[in-house]
Design an enzyme around this catalytic site. Structure first.
Site, PDB file in Angstrom:
ATOM      1  N   SER A 123      -0.529   2.264  -3.584  1.00  0.00           N
ATOM      2  CA  SER A 123      -1.079   1.245  -2.682  1.00  0.00           C
ATOM      3  C   SER A 123      -0.464   1.059  -1.211  1.00  0.00           C
ATOM      4  CB  SER A 123      -0.814  -0.093  -3.344  1.00  0.00           C
ATOM      5  OG  SER A 123      -1.279  -1.275  -2.661  1.00  0.00           O
ATOM      6  N   CYS A 124      -1.327   0.964  -0.262  1.00  0.00           N
ATOM      7  CA  CYS A 124      -1.306   1.398   1.094  1.00  0.00           C
ATOM      8  C   CYS A 124      -1.949  -0.087   1.277  1.00  0.00           C
ATOM      9  CB  CYS A 124      -1.943   2.335   1.736  1.00  0.00           C
ATOM     10  SG  CYS A 124      -3.115   2.498   2.520  1.00  0.00           S
ATOM     11  N   PRO A 125      -2.035  -0.733   2.598  1.00  0.00           N
ATOM     12  CA  PRO A 125      -2.406  -2.107   3.247  1.00  0.00           C
ATOM     13  C   PRO A 125      -3.753  -2.023   3.265  1.00  0.00           C
ATOM     14  CG  PRO A 125      -0.653  -1.753   4.905  1.00  0.00           C
ATOM     15  CD  PRO A 125      -0.402  -0.544   4.087  1.00  0.00           C
TER      16      PRO A 125
END
Length: 598
Positions: A123-125
């Protein structure tokens, strides 16, 4: 593997009922058993057990504080306890129920055929490039080691390739490669290893090997329990974040939830101007005025400006607080963010409100000690109430006005910049966008620029988008013009980078930077700085915070469109030429003597 059924019930049928049910589900799953839980209370019965399920059950757990009908469980081994005991000692109750069958509860079951099974979440922003590149890194690394693997991707578009309960049960280790906080409640009792997306992108095999060697058991029974399920969850979350930059993760969790509102609102505002221009010509730029009420352009503008944009500061604050204090922090954070938006302190006030709400609620959760019979009031009543009260008072009386004054000063300073000073700011933002291409510095520049949109400051976001497009675009042109500097694989990857570049996905340049950082990163930063400088020095403004080259076709979305195109082209050209100069030609394998001749 045993088949268990359970009933949980407390006098209100709300807090303790569902907390006990969730605790039993997790404990049974971690021990490798099947379980069905029925909840009873003032709101009625949920997930009622059927006669066939009861008949098939090996044992029954009754975690109740009120009388329930036990006749339907006649002939079954029954473990009776309270909801409090189920919340505090669910694993022990599951073990007791299975011990009644003459079998000790096993540990979380690994794959039985000897071939390790790796599961994970990335997950990334933004949930775009880093998320999927990290997933590919972990999948490739695990397969290269001979393991089976399944990776779930989480981001702004939701979860992809979601892990099932069976996947979690079978897993030997869980790898979390994330730059935002990820809910780990379903992995209780499993070995969980946490890192960022970049290590997974760089060397997925190394991350998998480290995970197998070092991953601790998440929520293991050896940890001390406070007797408060919510406090224990908060403590586990704090332990989870040990050793990682928690401030950045909390901020990025807020940003990742905020971005869809910013993007949707900005694009709707841009479309409102576009329809206004089609309908009213040059006057379409004033489509927000009351005299245009009811027109399609005015409606689109209001949905974007008074709908999505009104929400993004509360959402930013709410999910910063949520990241720190879990669900009890959500309401105080959102209310603090709304007050920040309404009092003029904008996104800076929203960030402050989010951190105040998160840390205050987390402290309150640990400090507030209640009798066991009242503990269920904390997450549903006391924490949201007291948290919202304190954060609201602080924002209205202490924090709001100074932060609003600071934001006003920043806004006035930005609007009063001359061409030279504006250009220097644009160059700084541009360099930041290319420095780590989606990392903390890149996100700081983008968050700063998008936050100013609420104050109608459109210059910085124009510079950041232009600067964010040039790195992958430059790599596309460099791989085509200087082929002797790139391998065949890199030349193919350059084509994909070009597509990402026109879409404003800077992360398309990461594989090239990872292979040759000392040459690639300076070349990309120089071009991005040039793009940012030209954009701000010539007064380019952008009303849509994303969309890449496709936004340029929307009338009035970009102010001074010709120079904005010049900025993107110039920045791309500078980086392309520098890549050709700095990267050395690849060594050519000599042809053996006598071969290749007639």
């Amino acid at each position: 593997m045993a088949k268990l059924v359970a009933v949980t019930a407390c006098p209100t049928g709300i807090a303790h009922t569902f907390m006990a049910a969730e605790a039993l589900r997790r404990a049974a799953l971690a021990a490798g058993h099947d379980i069905r839980v029925e909840t009873q209370g003032s709101v009625g019965t949920a997930d009622a057990l059927t006669p066939s399920e009861i008949a098939a059950a090996d044992a029954v757990i009754l975690a109740t504080d009120v009388r329930v009908d036990e006749a339907r469980f006649a002939g079954k081994p029954v473990v009776q306890t309270s909801t409090q005991d189920a919340i505090r000692n669910a694993a022990g109750l599951v073990a007791q129920a299975t011990a009644a069958l003459g079998a000790a509860a096993p540990a979380a079951a690994p794959v039985s055929d000897g071939k390790k099974y790796i599961v994970g979440i990335t997950s990334c922003p933004t949930g775009i490039a880093h998320t999927f590149m990290a997933a590919e890194g972990l999948e490739g690394g695990a397969k290269s080691l001979g393991y089976d693997v399944k990776i779930e991707t989480q981001g702004s578009v939701g979860a992809g390739n979601a892990l099932s309960d069976d996947d979690v049960r079978r897993a030997d280790v869980v790898v979390i490669a994330a730059d935002t906080n990820v809910d780990l409640s379903r992995f209780a009792g499993k070995r969980v290893y946490q890192t960022g997306t970049k290590p997974a992108i760089k060397d997925g095999a190394a991350v998998v090997r480290t995970a197998l060697a070092e991953a601790p058991v998440y929520g293991s029974g050896s940890a001390a329990s406070s007797g408060d399920y919510v406090a224990d969850a908060a403590a586990a979350k704090a332990a989870k974040n040990a050793g990682v930059p928690s401030f950045y993760k909390h901020l990025m969790t807020g940003v990742s939830h905020m971005l869809p509102f910013v993007v949707a609102g900005g694009l709707l505002i841009a479309l409102g101007f576009a329809f206004g221009s089609f309908q009213f010509g040059d006057q379409g730029i004033f489509i927000y005025e009351d005299k245009y009420a009811g027109t399609i352009g005015n409606l689109l503008f209001n949905i974007g400006a008074n709908g999505a944009f009104k929400l993004f500061v509360p959402v930013l604050a709410g999910y910063i607080a949520f990241s720190i204090a879990d669900r009890p922090g959500l309401a105080p954070g959102m209310v603090g963010g709304l007050i920040a938006a309404n009092t003029g302190s904008g996104f800076l006030g929203g960030m402050v409100a989010g951190f105040i709400a998160g840390y205050f609620v987390r402290w309150l959760n640990r400090a507030l000690k209640l009798p066991r019979t009242l503990e269920g009031l904390k997450p549903t009543l006391l924490l949201p109430l007291l948290g919202t009260l304190v954060v609201g008072l602080l924002m209205l009386t202490v924090v709001g006005k100074p932060v609003a004054a600071a934001l006003t000063a920043v806004t006035n300073w930005l609007q009063g910049l001359g061409q030279g000073s504006a250009g220097l700011l644009g160059a700084l933002l541009g360099g930041m966008m290319a420095f780590d291409m989606g990392g903390p510095i890149n996100k700081a520049a983008y968050t700063f620029s998008t936050g100013l949109l609420t104050n109608k400051v459109y210059g910085p976001i124009a510079a950041t988008m232009a600067a964010g497009m040039t790195p992958p675009l430059a790599l596309f042109f460099a791989t085509q013009l200087f082929k002797n500097r790139f391998t065949k694989d890199e030349q193919e990857a350059g084509k994909a980078a070009g597509v990402l570049g026109i879409s404003f996905i800077t992360e398309g340049a990461i594989p090239f930077a990872a292979r040759d950082p000392l040459r690639v990163i300076p070349a990309l930063m120089a071009g991005s700085a040039v793009a940012g400088f030209i954009s701000m020095a010539t007064g380019c403004l952008l009303r849509a915070p994303h969309g890449g080259i496709f936004v340029l076709f929307i009338p009035n979305a970009v102010t001074n469109l010709p120079m904005y195109i010049v900025a993107i082209v110039a920045g791309t050209a500078v980086s392309t030429l520098l890549l050709g100069l700095l990267k050395k030609p690849l060594a050519v394998t000599p042809v053996p003597s006598g071969e290749g001749t007639l």
